[in-house]
Structures are given as C-alpha cells and as structure tokens.
Design a protein around this motif. Structure first.
Motif, PDB file in Angstrom:
ATOM      1  N   GLY A 180       0.821  -1.207   0.000  1.00 51.09           N
ATOM      2  CA  GLY A 180       0.000   0.000   0.000  1.00 51.09           C
ATOM      3  C   GLY A 180       0.857   1.259   0.000  1.00 51.09           C
ATOM      4  O   GLY A 180       2.081   1.202  -0.064  1.00 51.09           O
ATOM      5  N   SER A 181       0.171   2.406   0.059  1.00 43.50           N
ATOM      6  CA  SER A 181       0.851   3.697   0.059  1.00 43.50           C
ATOM      7  C   SER A 181       0.709   4.340   1.430  1.00 43.50           C
ATOM      8  O   SER A 181      -0.370   4.345   2.012  1.00 43.50           O
ATOM      9  N   PHE A 182       1.823   4.918   1.937  1.00 42.89           N
ATOM     10  CA  PHE A 182       1.753   5.613   3.227  1.00 42.89           C
ATOM     11  C   PHE A 182       1.343   7.069   3.064  1.00 42.89           C
ATOM     12  O   PHE A 182       1.218   7.793   4.032  1.00 42.89           O
ATOM     13  N   SER A 183       1.136   7.502   1.830  1.00 37.72           N
ATOM     14  CA  SER A 183       0.574   8.842   1.615  1.00 37.72           C
ATOM     15  C   SER A 183      -0.285   8.827   0.362  1.00 37.72           C
ATOM     16  O   SER A 183       0.207   8.998  -0.754  1.00 37.72           O
ATOM     17  N   ALA A 184      -1.561   8.605   0.562  1.00 34.96           N
ATOM     18  CA  ALA A 184      -2.473   8.458  -0.572  1.00 34.96           C
ATOM     19  C   ALA A 184      -2.709   9.777  -1.271  1.00 34.96           C
ATOM     20  O   ALA A 184      -2.652   9.863  -2.496  1.00 34.96           O
TER      21      ALA A 184
END
Lengths: 472, 472
Positions: free
Chosen positions: B427-431
């Motif tokens: 996943g992304s830690f800053s969407a």
C-alpha cells in the motif's frame, strides 16, 4: 556494419529465437507502418524483463544504439531504425507472458508486448476492457510510449490516465530495472516517475510491463450522424450535447465531407444517410453509451439520443441542418473507413494536430480559405476528435502531381500547416503520435530551451545510453 | 536569525503587503492545520509570477531556504517552516489575480492562490466546477503540490488527471519561469514536465498558475447508507454497484462504525438511519449523480438507486444487511462530520493510506484483530474512499493516556501501521497528502535507491536551490 562478435554475444543472451540478423527476418522490423524503411544491425527479441535488461546493458556498454519497437503501428518514424544500419531494433513482440487480472481493483498487469486486441480479447469474458479505442492495433509498450488517445478520449482519457504502474529498463550500463508497477489509484509518495516514460518514445527507458486501469464494457450504445449548420455551430453543438447527455456522451467525432466521400467511394457497402451522393461539408459522429446492466425503467439509448437531438433542434434551429440516428456498427463502419478511403484518393500528407476545442473549426476554416491559393490542388480530408481537440489533418495530392518529385513541396506544406497550428493557435504538432524522426525538427524548433535543457539532463541521469529514435 | 538587509531587500521587491516579518503577522503562516508550529524568518507574499520569480531568485542566490505555502490545510508538515527560524515562507495567498474561463474547452486558467471554494463559486453560474471534492478548502497551488483526490475520485480522478497546464517558477538563481500552461487535452511533444510538479510538495518549483479541466455540475443526485453483511461483502458490493450503475456511481465511501458513532455523538442534529443507537461495524455511503439536463423519460435517481439495491438484495442476500436511501444533504452531512467527530474523541493519530481496492477490508480486519493486543486502548475510527482504495486510518487514544507523555508510543504505533500497509499490502503511506517533514522518514525508508538517485538528479537540474520542506 556491426561486428559479428556482438551478434553472437547477443544471441548467447537471448537464444536463437531472440536474435534476428538475416535480412529476410529483419525486413518487417525495418519498415514503418506507413512511412520510411531503414536498416537494422540486428533485431533483439527479449522474452522477459531480465532479458531486456541484459540486452540493453550489453548495448549500452558497447555503445550500440537501440531503437525500441512495439507494435510498429506509429506514423512518426519513432520505432524503426534509420538508414545507417548501425542501430539495433529492440522489439517488444515476445513480452507477452504476463497477464494478471485483478477484477476487484479493475486492473491488469500485462506484458508490454501484448497487442491491444489480445488484451481486450482476454478481458471480454470479465466484462472489462482497456478503454483506448484506436484504428490501429498496437502493442501496450508502444501505447505507453506514444500516450495514445483515440476516439473515446472524451469519456476515458488517454493511456497516461489509465496507467497505474510500469516496469521499465533504463538505458544505462547496468540495464537497471525500475519497478514502478504499483496498482494503487492513490499514491503520492514522491516523484511519479512512471510519467516520464509515457509519451516519450522509449528514449528514457524500455517499458516491459504495465499495470492498467480497466473499465466496464459498454452494454448499450446508440449513434447519430449530424450535419452542423455551420462551422460556428460545431462547438455550440458539442456544448449542447454535453449539457443534455452528461456522462452518456462517449464520442463526438468530426469528419470532413471530403473524407466521408472518400470512404463512401472506397467502400461501396457503406450507406450514406444524407441521401443520394449528398454529403455535408462537415459531419459529426455522436455516440452515447452506458455500461450498466439494463434496468426495467430505463429509456433505450436511441430514444434518449432522438429526444435530445429534437430538443436541440427545437431550441436553436441554427445548430443542426440534419441528423440521423443509426445503428452503431454502421456509423462506426463509416468512421473507420475514413483512413483507408482517404489513402486511396492519392498521395497522403498526414498531420496529427490538437487544439483547444473552440479552435478546431477556426483552424479548419483558415486552412480551407488559404489552401487553394498557397497550395493549389491539395485536398483537405481531415477527420478527428472534436470532443478532445484532436484533428487528423490529412491532405491529399494527386499521385502524379509533378510537385511530389522532390521533397520541397511537401516540406513547404508541412512548414505552413504546423506553423499555423503551433504559432497562431497554440496547438500541438503531435496530439497522440508522440515524437519520432519524422517530427524531430519541429520538436527542436518549438521546445523552449529550458525544457530541452531539463530533458537532456534527465536523459543523462536516467538513460545515458543511445536509446530511442529521437533526441530529447 | 536572518540579516535585516535581506528583509529590506525582499520588501523592496514585493512591497509593504508582500513581506511580513513581525511575529504577530507571521503566526498563522508558521502554524500547521493540525500539527506542528515552526518559526519563519519571514513570509513573502508575491502577487504575480514575476514577483515569485524575483523572490525565489533572490533567496537562491543568498542561500535562504524557502518553504512554499498554499492554503496551509495539509496534514504532513509540508508547508510550514521548521523550528530553526532560518526558513522563509513563500505564500501563494496573493496569487489570485488570474481567472480566465474557456467554456467551449471546459478549462480555466487560474492563479495558484485561489481557494477551491472561490474557484467553484465563480464557476457555478457557468454550470461548471473543478471536480475535486475535499473536506478542506485548499488553494490551487497546494492541490497540485499534493495531488489531492477526495471523495469523488471514483468518477473524476485526482488533480493530476484534471491539470492540463501549469506555470512554474524553478528554484534556481534566475527564478526561471517555466511556461507549461497549455490548455490542450492531447499533446505529446516531449516530456510532460508539468507531471513533475504534481504531488511533489513544491520542492521542484513553485506553481503560480494552473490550467484546469472543468466538469459540468451534477444536477441530480441520490445517496444511500448501506450496511454490508461482512468485510468480504464490501468489495463484492462495490463491484455489484459498479456493474448495475455504470457511470452514475460517483462515490463509494467507507465509514467505520466507530467514526459514525463519533460523528453522531458530536453533532446531535445528525440522523442515524439505522435506528436508536444502532450503528453497523462498517457503513458505505453510495452516491449516484448525473450532470445532464433532466429529460421527460428519465427515471428519478432515487428510484434508480432503490431498484438497484433491491436487485442486489434479491440476487445475493449475503451482501447487504441494511440499506437506506436518503437525501444527499443528510447523508453527506454525516460523512463530513466524521473528521470533527473523531477529533473530539481524544488524541488523534491519523494516517492517509491507500490500497488495492480488494485489500482495504483485509487491512482493516488485520488491524482490528491485532490492535487490542499490540496497542491496547487504541480505538480504530477509520473512514475513506473504498471506490479508489484510499483509507483515512484514524486512531484515537484517550487524551490523558500516560503513554502519550513522550513520542515513543506514537512512533511505535506509526511504525507498525505503516510497515503493515507498505510491506504486507504494497500500500501507500501517503495516498493524497504527499510528503512533508511528518512522513519524510518513511519516504527515506521506502523509496528505492535508484528512485532517490533519479529524484536528486532531477532536483539538481531543475531547482538546485533550497526549496520546500522535504528532501527528495
């Protein structure tokens, strides 16, 4: 002439099927879809990202120039070798082994060598497709490298919009593999490096895999052929139809009367809805479509289109001179026959231009007004995508026109058309074909110095090796 | 402490209103929307691209670090100065002078200092809007620099998708102005440099003007609150609704029962459709909308939504436990109260994550299963955008929890959540909040070395001066 040692070394890396060096085997890779014929030193056909990396690393270390080639359907000489015989072709055509569908995410990871038609064929049973609608049937890597748009851009956008991730091999001595293959829709954790490889003709790296957004297949559609009352009516009609149809409107294509006549002449089975031999100066193909499973209470789409056209007519009778709602397969058959039809009228001099939507008809009107005096005997057979500003501005000259004997006539014609497009209308000289040898000179002229400096710095940092047919 | 001579020189460039140096004037620019408080050497408020260029050139030549600040609504400390007192703030808040609408092209050229609400207020009479729907009210430059997404990404995409052109001042000794302000939808004539400035927090240049795609304002909408039967039902429900509703589906938001309860507690006027105090574990807000002028034969949207939900229920009763079609203003009032409601429950530790759509509920289930043992007393109050994979993963800890006394507890919690998101779910830690000082360490850890090297090379080529709160 390349040293035989290199050929042997590359064959050792790629295997017998992976390296072509015989003239007969290479011919198809040396010849462009419409223009030009070059000479390749060899054709490398790696079958995996690791093999792409190996061949790129070898060639960069030995200063052997490589031209990445995907489906070779482009029209700007961006994927074929030049005449020197010194450039190797790096074909993507065996990179077809990857196909991983994620139906919940509506994405697919696919090898860059898959053809668009193969991809969509495999997606059909899942009710999904990669929503780039083109006349040609390119491979995915080239679609990324040219950022193709097509006929349904109005609804779905271009390849850039629908690319979530890429795997790329950089043109450096290591053949560095960049894994940018995220399948996330939202991700803002730094520079979005995949953007660099979209629309840049393979000069910054070779795309080997893509993660693509998919859309539900349309389940219903309806089309109409419209004759606008005047040039000014075209943008007004577009706005009126966007207003009345909202997200149902999926195409709004423009076709010159000349192009329509050329298609009707060339394909006798096509029907001319405007009646016996009569073709308006400019014709719009409007499509409405929807992807949802049909519902009981729903109005059929052809009825929606009829109702909307009647309301537009009623409100302002200066917009539409004529309108025919007809079956989509017939309407699109006409649209798809334009290109072949025009090609049969004579020698084709083609442009792929883009404008602000309000400028399309102004540009066309100016060309029509000035062409007869500046370049007599040149017929304007344009068609394109009014909904997104794209114009396939096609000019036809009789095949036996003596002015075609040397290149000066065509060069002058190109100069004039592109200078009016770029300088007078702030348009684009390459809407969806990107840059190749054919339009390198216009890139050189119209790219600001600062942008050229930045692009060169980036090329030096990312892919210092001799990669691609063009110079950034 | 900055030399007084620099303050005077900058004031001479920008005028009295253009340069703030008094502590009271600077306080608002030093304080983040939710976190952190720094100290500015000065606040520069240029009113034109030329003034931005002048101040950037001056500061780069004198090695004065600048932090661009737009609406200052971000949550990652990307737009405020650090505690050193050495950084100047470059505020965009006076760059509001440009507003050029092109209704045929459906685009606007607008100053980077315009607030989203101001832009959309001015567009309303034209039936158009910039389709990024956010809880906050940022200015346009910051929206570009963070590539905001929001609640209607599912239909309209993010800022990147809707940005056609930019004007940017580079962080070099000349304060070079890059004119990338094309209003074309199709244009593939080289590297698309504007992409570099989207989502990169102002480190590569300062956006001063944007050319934005506009969309027709929705004219009809309907909403429902849904209680899925289980976690597994959520992605299945999303797919069923996309299948049944096609382009009508414009939002598919997820809200944890905890967040809904927090909102209901905090805003007594909100109605709980699920009945007296009963709130499901997870609630979906689904919106359908359309932009077209209403037609006689059209089924109303609430009836469409009712029909589709009934059909889903009938087909598979394992998906939906409960469903309430209700008026959009009520439904969205609940959604928009979540953030404030959650903040009132205690100390908020917030994350802005993104996942492949199929992974959202798996991630949430894992967090719910492991949190009580790993971090007892931490309440999970997430909400977000199931349709595009975004999760505002909010954790609440009692304000008087002794573990909050030093930073170790929060740091350990952040470490765990982000490592699970990135390492276990890709996943992304800053969407949609981009990078600031607050998540710089995660950028440093999770960005591959090759990407860091390329980003640093690009920064050196484009904006070698000390620009931005983060290091790429």
């Amino acid at each position: 002439m390349i040293e035989a040692g290199h050929i042997e070394a590359l064959r050792a890396l790629l295997g017998e099927k992976g390296l072509l060096a015989a003239a007969a085997d290479m011919a198809a890779y040396e010849t462009g879809a419409r223009y030009d014929k070059g000479r390749a030193a060899f054709v490398a056909r790696p079958a995996s990202t690791a093999e792409v990396s190996a061949v790129v690393a070898y060639c960069v270390r030995h200063a052997i120039p490589l031209v990445p080639q995907s489906g070779n359907t482009g029209l700007v000489s961006g994927s074929t070798p030049d005449a020197s015989g010194a450039q190797g072709v790096l074909s993507l055509d065996r990179l077809t082994g990857v196909f991983e569908l994620d139906p919940v995410n509506r994405t697919v990871r696919a090898g860059a060598g898959l053809r668009l038609s193969d991809l969509n064929g495999r997606l059909e049973e899942h009710g999904l497709f990669f929503p780039i609608d083109l006349g040609a049937d390119p491979r995915l890597g080239g679609m990324v490298a040219t950022n193709t748009g097509g006929s349904r851009f109005l609804r779905y956008g271009d390849v850039r919009r629908n690319t979530l991730g890429l795997t790329v091999v950089l043109g450096d001595e290591a053949g560095t593999v960049l894994d940018l293959s995220s399948a996330l829709r939202k991700n803002n954790t730094g520079v979005d490096w995949k953007q660099l490889f979209v629309g840049t003709s393979g000069a910054f790296g070779v795309v080997t895999e893509c993660v693509l957004n998919l859309e539900p297949l349309p389940r219903q559609s309806a089309t109409a052929l419209l004759a606008p009352s005047s040039s000014e009516a075209v943008p007004a009609l577009l706005m009126a139809m966007e207003d009345a149809l909202g997200s149902y409107l999926s195409a709004f294509e423009g076709m010159s009367g000349n192009a329509v006549r050329a298609a009707l002449d060339h394909v006798p089975s096509l029907r001319n809805p405007f009646g016996d031999g009569r073709v308006p100066d400019f014709v719009i193909l409007a499509e409405v479509s929807r992807t949802n499973a049909p519902r009981a209470g729903e109005q059929p789409l052809d009825a929606v289109l009829e109702e909307v056209l009647a309301a537009i007519w009623e409100k302002d009778d200066a917009l539409l001179a004529d309108a025919f709602v007809g079956p989509p397969h017939e309407t699109w058959a006409l649209r798809h026959a334009l290109s072949e039809g025009v090609k049969h009228r004579g020698r084709l001099i083609a442009f792929d231009l883009a404008f602000r939507r309000g400028d399309i008809m102004r540009f066309l009107d100016r060309m029509k007004a000035e062409m007869p005096e500046r370049f007599p005997g040149v017929e304007i057979c344009d068609f394109g995508h009014v909904g997104d500003g794209g114009v396939h501005f096609n000019l036809v000259v009789a095949k036996d026109d003596p002015r075609l004997a040397d290149g000066a006539f065509e060069a002058a014609l190109r100069e004039w058309v592109i200078s009016v497009c770029v300088e007078d209308f702030q348009g684009s000289f390459s809407a969806e074909h990107a840059i190749g040898r054919k339009n390198q000179a216009f890139y050189d002229r119209y790219t600001p110095a600062e942008i050229r400096r930045l692009s060169a710095a980036l090329k030096a940092a990312a892919s210092p090796g001799p990669l691609g047919a063009v110079e950034f």
